[in-house]
Scaffold this motif. Sequence first.
Motif, PDB file in Angstrom:
ATOM      1  N   GLN A 128     -11.826  -2.576   3.571  1.00 38.85           N
ATOM      2  CA  GLN A 128     -12.366  -2.191   2.127  1.00 38.85           C
ATOM      3  C   GLN A 128     -12.423  -0.896   1.846  1.00 38.85           C
ATOM      4  O   GLN A 128     -12.145  -0.384   0.513  1.00 38.85           O
ATOM      5  CB  GLN A 128     -13.581  -3.052   1.716  1.00 38.85           C
ATOM      6  CG  GLN A 128     -13.385  -4.479   1.737  1.00 38.85           C
ATOM      7  CD  GLN A 128     -12.418  -5.039   1.021  1.00 38.85           C
ATOM      8  OE1 GLN A 128     -12.231  -4.851   0.026  1.00 38.85           O
ATOM      9  NE2 GLN A 128     -11.541  -6.080   1.950  1.00 38.85           N
ATOM     10  N   ARG A 152      -2.280  -8.317  -1.148  1.00 40.91           N
ATOM     11  CA  ARG A 152      -2.949  -9.247  -0.644  1.00 40.91           C
ATOM     12  C   ARG A 152      -3.531  -9.367   0.726  1.00 40.91           C
ATOM     13  O   ARG A 152      -4.446  -9.777   1.119  1.00 40.91           O
ATOM     14  CB  ARG A 152      -2.325 -10.613  -0.825  1.00 40.91           C
ATOM     15  CG  ARG A 152      -1.799 -11.271  -2.104  1.00 40.91           C
ATOM     16  CD  ARG A 152      -1.073 -12.503  -2.146  1.00 40.91           C
ATOM     17  NE  ARG A 152       0.076 -12.570  -1.258  1.00 40.91           N
ATOM     18  CZ  ARG A 152       1.171 -12.462  -2.120  1.00 40.91           C
ATOM     19  NH1 ARG A 152       1.317 -12.406  -3.282  1.00 40.91           N
ATOM     20  NH2 ARG A 152       2.194 -12.541  -1.319  1.00 40.91           N
ATOM     21  N   ASP A 163      -4.230  -2.954 -10.375  1.00 38.05           N
ATOM     22  CA  ASP A 163      -4.569  -4.252  -9.497  1.00 38.05           C
ATOM     23  C   ASP A 163      -3.282  -5.215  -9.360  1.00 38.05           C
ATOM     24  O   ASP A 163      -3.402  -6.075  -8.620  1.00 38.05           O
ATOM     25  CB  ASP A 163      -5.907  -4.743 -10.149  1.00 38.05           C
ATOM     26  CG  ASP A 163      -6.949  -4.069  -9.802  1.00 38.05           C
ATOM     27  OD1 ASP A 163      -6.883  -3.082  -8.633  1.00 38.05           O
ATOM     28  OD2 ASP A 163      -7.900  -3.888 -10.750  1.00 38.05           O
ATOM     29  N   THR A 164      -2.722  -5.036 -10.419  1.00 38.46           N
ATOM     30  CA  THR A 164      -1.422  -6.086 -10.599  1.00 38.46           C
ATOM     31  C   THR A 164      -0.427  -5.573  -9.588  1.00 38.46           C
ATOM     32  O   THR A 164       0.241  -6.306  -9.005  1.00 38.46           O
ATOM     33  CB  THR A 164      -0.869  -6.148 -11.843  1.00 38.46           C
ATOM     34  OG1 THR A 164      -1.738  -6.723 -12.751  1.00 38.46           O
ATOM     35  CG2 THR A 164       0.329  -6.908 -12.005  1.00 38.46           C
ATOM     36  N   ARG A 196      -8.861   0.485   1.297  1.00 35.84           N
ATOM     37  CA  ARG A 196      -8.505  -0.299   0.159  1.00 35.84           C
ATOM     38  C   ARG A 196      -8.787   0.525  -1.052  1.00 35.84           C
ATOM     39  O   ARG A 196      -7.949   0.886  -1.934  1.00 35.84           O
ATOM     40  CB  ARG A 196      -8.888  -1.637   0.027  1.00 35.84           C
ATOM     41  CG  ARG A 196      -8.078  -2.686   0.906  1.00 35.84           C
ATOM     42  CD  ARG A 196      -8.482  -3.852   0.671  1.00 35.84           C
ATOM     43  NE  ARG A 196      -8.045  -4.592  -0.529  1.00 35.84           N
ATOM     44  CZ  ARG A 196      -7.288  -5.338  -0.922  1.00 35.84           C
ATOM     45  NH1 ARG A 196      -6.432  -5.868   0.231  1.00 35.84           N
ATOM     46  NH2 ARG A 196      -7.012  -5.663  -2.023  1.00 35.84           N
ATOM     47  N   SER A 197     -10.073   0.838  -1.122  1.00 29.68           N
ATOM     48  CA  SER A 197     -10.845   1.684  -2.219  1.00 29.68           C
ATOM     49  C   SER A 197     -10.169   2.877  -2.367  1.00 29.68           C
ATOM     50  O   SER A 197      -9.917   3.431  -3.577  1.00 29.68           O
ATOM     51  CB  SER A 197     -12.084   1.530  -2.224  1.00 29.68           C
ATOM     52  OG  SER A 197     -12.992   2.483  -3.051  1.00 29.68           O
ATOM     53  N   TYR A 243       0.743  -1.286  -0.132  1.00 32.99           N
ATOM     54  CA  TYR A 243      -0.109  -0.054   0.219  1.00 32.99           C
ATOM     55  C   TYR A 243       0.774   1.226   0.196  1.00 32.99           C
ATOM     56  O   TYR A 243       1.824   1.438   0.871  1.00 32.99           O
ATOM     57  CB  TYR A 243      -0.987   0.112   1.258  1.00 32.99           C
ATOM     58  CG  TYR A 243      -1.818  -1.032   1.192  1.00 32.99           C
ATOM     59  CD1 TYR A 243      -3.182  -0.899   0.259  1.00 32.99           C
ATOM     60  CD2 TYR A 243      -1.908  -2.249   2.080  1.00 32.99           C
ATOM     61  CE1 TYR A 243      -4.160  -1.771   0.292  1.00 32.99           C
ATOM     62  CE2 TYR A 243      -2.967  -3.175   1.838  1.00 32.99           C
ATOM     63  CZ  TYR A 243      -4.073  -3.129   1.084  1.00 32.99           C
ATOM     64  OH  TYR A 243      -5.040  -3.840   1.286  1.00 32.99           O
ATOM     65  N   ARG A 277      -6.652   2.886  -3.628  1.00 29.89           N
ATOM     66  CA  ARG A 277      -6.624   2.355  -4.924  1.00 29.89           C
ATOM     67  C   ARG A 277      -6.874   3.660  -5.905  1.00 29.89           C
ATOM     68  O   ARG A 277      -6.205   3.937  -7.029  1.00 29.89           O
ATOM     69  CB  ARG A 277      -7.639   1.191  -5.459  1.00 29.89           C
ATOM     70  CG  ARG A 277      -7.518   0.694  -6.554  1.00 29.89           C
ATOM     71  CD  ARG A 277      -8.621  -0.346  -6.734  1.00 29.89           C
ATOM     72  NE  ARG A 277      -8.586  -0.991  -8.160  1.00 29.89           N
ATOM     73  CZ  ARG A 277      -9.248  -0.556  -9.342  1.00 29.89           C
ATOM     74  NH1 ARG A 277     -10.178   0.348  -8.728  1.00 29.89           N
ATOM     75  NH2 ARG A 277      -9.193  -1.135 -10.301  1.00 29.89           N
ATOM     76  N   ALA A 297      -2.211  -3.654  -5.711  1.00 32.63           N
ATOM     77  CA  ALA A 297      -3.262  -4.301  -4.699  1.00 32.63           C
ATOM     78  C   ALA A 297      -2.582  -5.223  -3.804  1.00 32.63           C
ATOM     79  O   ALA A 297      -2.718  -6.455  -4.466  1.00 32.63           O
ATOM     80  CB  ALA A 297      -4.392  -4.560  -5.828  1.00 32.63           C
TER      81      ALA A 297
END
Length: 479
Positions: free
Chosen positions: A251, A278, A272-273, A254-255, A204, A258, A276
């Motif tokens: 979540q 795990r 997302d590769t 995370r959003s 992150y 992102r 993002a």
Amino acid sequence: MLIVGAGLSGIGAAHHLQSAFPRRSYTILEARDCIGGTWDLFRYPGVRSDSDMQTLGYRFRPWKQAKAIADGPAILEYVRDTATEAGIDRHIRYGHRVTRAAWSTREARWTIDAVHDGRPVRFTANFLYLCTGYYRYDAGYTPELPGIEQFGGSVIHPQQWPSDLDYAGKRIVVIGSGATAVTLVPALAEQAAHVTMLQRSPTYILSLPAEDAIANALRRTIGDRAGYVVTRWKNIGVSTLIYRLSRRRPQMIRSFIRKAAIRRLPDGYAVDTHFAPRYQPWDQRLCLAPDGDLFASIKAGRASIVTDRIAGFSETGIRLESGAELDADVIVTATGLRLLVFGAIRLQVDEREVKLPETMAYKGMMLSGVPNFAYTIGYTNASWTLKADLVSEYIVRLLRYMDRHGYDQCVPVNDDPTVTERPLLDFDAGYVLRSVHEFPKAGSRQPWQMGMSYAHDLVKLRHGRIDDGAMRFSRLERR
């Protein structure tokens, strides 16, 4: 009082001590030949804090520069100026590596053995305060990289960055995705032909302004000290909110992270590769990109990220499991730290070796069964110095309490059978998981829990009871 370590924590501890007890003597033993600790050791390009200086700075000394996310040299200057202005530098013995500290209950005194210029040196003190940090200074962590000896270029770990390395116009691969890699890549990209960050899995990464506009406005309007206090609490509140939301509503965070990355990256980038992870936010520490410097380097084409695993090495670069190859002139192994408990100092109490994993941490700063002893380990989810300042304040309160009641010795005692063990550092970072078994344990309830909340610790350490039942006091028998 004897303090071990003249870095950010040690200088702060000395300042608190001499301000509270101007007539009490103290000495700082520093293994290296200068002040600064981490901020003198790390010399790699772009080295900086991943915390804002309003919280990484000392509570007692406002940070006055415009940049809130400061570089290493500026932080080092701040620490050294703090020591010089308070006369702390006159109490430091450089080049003294402490090897053993032995406590005598009969004398209520520590005997500390050190090595200086290859010769043994001995000190005595009535209180021992370790400000050694928690990682090895002589070497960082490098995983097994079979075949790397085949590579014909330079292989460098950031912890041993060579001052004469000329990387201008070179192709560089940085192995790793943590804070060091995120710092190195945009800094190297300013001169390198191209920099590739090779990661097994994403991290992150959050962009923040390098300058805090609110902090700078407050300094101009209400002055350095008042502005510093307000900004400090503002930043504590914001970071605490982000951490709590990360744990309770992962979540959502995370959003948020992102979407922030998408806004700074080229259209169609494989977010997302490469961005993002795990794991959930704050299972590991968030990495900062001041002013989005990493994203800017990627957008400008000076840097790129490859998410893959290493299959092997060749004379000209790295072979990946996907079949791709990365050409390189320089490989940087930004693969982490190696932890070291209390600078590898052997502790003894009445001629018995202290086995650290068998002890329990009291309030995250003292050890069960070890008298007149304290240490500083900062927060993993906030600025290190926030905890360091609170620990020093608590030690001042503890010493005043002992002086007031005529006590010579204090020792935390865990005699509650219902307290169960927990890891001292409950954090999923690789460098922690590799070594946490060597550390003291934390407990399942107060005062043995390792707090990671500044607000809770503020109440507990600055205002909580000293004589809380777990801390036991005694006096020497006077003859």
